[in-house]
Design a protein around this motif. Structure first.
Motif: not given
Ligand SMILES: *Cc1c(COP(=O)(O)O)cnc(C)c1O
Length: 381
Positions: A350-362
């Motif tokens: 298992l690998l978790r990807l970066p994920l946060y509120a306000g992550m920009r589309p780019d």
């Protein structure tokens, strides 16, 4: 580009509320503690909420309040944070590890049944990454064997099993507002007391208040307060509750922003998954809070390679729990490799990807592009 794994999301009201708290009260149970509890109460339709210093402490309170004793066994998943087990050990009781379900990464009810013994006293299900356990099956097992249920909903705040908020289903529920969770106060938590037993509810308030009836004093029910039972200090500073209140006001906004990233990852990655590679999915019975997006590779080697290559591209992707039964402490308690095959396979891959509120589309686009590049290379060794 540099993509952190997590970035705190602030609404703009945090500083204002903290300044206000500084002028009013910095110790526990001030105006912001009440406000935070109230907003949680409204949000999850729950009457009995106690704000605590952490989820770890809420778990400790619950383990104490259900009366765990030396020799009692409690079934938990091994794929969790050590706090779920520590609160059991603290009572002198024994954590018994059961395997997880492949799809939800939460406690597998079929394996729970296999782990039952005459000493089993409770089940502590852990909701993983905003995804609920199969609570119907777990409650059924609990009812037919007279067991208590304490939900570790540290990662399940504002998520639901059908229409029931996580943490409000078993006898007790424990929430976390740690900086790495969805809605934060740096350190912080809450205990949901789900029983109608007034004695337990009163006891919970006393335990939180250093063993005193200060809570009744604050409510004007007694003229002064004193030592009435065992307790500790699980009361958070009102400064932190001011920060939390700003976050809880924005719960829906934060969840919508996280959902956008989660859905984008799912949509973009799904068409390119090789045999044996899986990504986060949400069972139909669950309303997620989008706490985690993971990808599971067929081997630890493939996972490590992708993680390192992403790191070189400036992307922080993280593994997750070392299964408790294989950690140093778990092995000291008798844990062995091979004991829980699904847990062991999942934790390796298992690998978790970066994920946060306000992550920009780019930002999310960059993660997807680089990850697809890795997937194209193939995952055979
Ligand atoms: C974060 C977490 C905890 C601990 O929460 P704190 O508020 O940091 O004490 C416990 N259990 C699980 C499953 C967690 O993810």
């Amino acid at each position: 580009m540099r993509i952190p794994f997590n970035r705190p999301y602030y609404t703009g009201f945090e500083i204002q509320y903290i300044k206000d708290a500084l002028q009013k009260q910095t110790s526990g149970d001030g105006a912001y503690t009440s406000k935070a509890a109230e907003i949680l109460q409204k949000k999850i339709g729950h009457e009995k909420v106690l704000m605590t210093t952490s989820c770890t402490h809420a778990l400790e309170m619950a383990a104490y309040l259900i009366g765990l004793k030396p020799g009692d066994e409690v079934i938990i998943s091994s794929y969790t944070f050590p706090s779920t087990a520590n609160c059991i050990l603290r009572q002198g009781a024994i954590p018994v590890f059961a395997d997880i379900d492949e799809k939800t990464l939460t406690l597998d009810p079929a394996d729970v049944i296999k782990k039952l013994t005459p000493a089993t006293k409770a089940i502590f299900p852990v909701h993983y990454g905003g995804i609920s356990c199969d609570m119907e099956s777990i409650l059924e097992i609990a009812h037919s064997h007279d067991l208590l249920v304490v939900e570790d909903a540290a990662q399940g705040v504002n998520a639901k099993y059908y229409d029931k908020p996580l943490g409000a289903i078993g006898d007790f529920g424990c929430l976390s507002f740690h900086a790495t969770k969805n809605y934060i106060s740096g350190e912080g938590g809450a205990l949901l007391v789900n029983t109608n037993n007034e004695i337990i509810w009163d006891k919970a308030k006393v335990v939180r208040q250093k063993g005193t009836d200060r809570e009744r004093f604050l409510q004007g029910e007694v003229a002064e307060y004193s030592w009435v039972d065992w307790g500790s200090n699980y009361t958070p500073s009102d400064l932190l509750m001011a920060l939390l209140y700003a976050q809880l006001e924005a719960m829906n906004e934060i969840t919508v922003l996280r959902k956008a990233v989660f859905d984008y990852y799912a949509k973009m990655l799904a068409p390119y998954l090789a045999e044996g590679v899986r990504i986060s999915s949400i069972p139909e019975y669950c309303q997620s809070n989008y706490h985690i997006f993971y990808i599971i590779f067929p081997s630890g080697k493939a996972r490590a390679r992708v993680q390192n290559n992403l790191k070189e591209k400036g992307i922080e992707a993280y593994t997750h729990f070392v299964p408790l039964h294989l950690s140093a402490m778990g092995q000291a308690l008798g844990g062995n490799k091979g004991q829980l095959p699904v847990t062991e396979r999942v934790s390796e891959g298992l690998l978790r990807l970066p994920l946060y509120a306000g992550m920009r589309p780019d930002e999310s686009e960059y993660v997807v592009t680089e990850l697809l590049e890795e997937l194209k290379k193939g995952l055979s060794e």
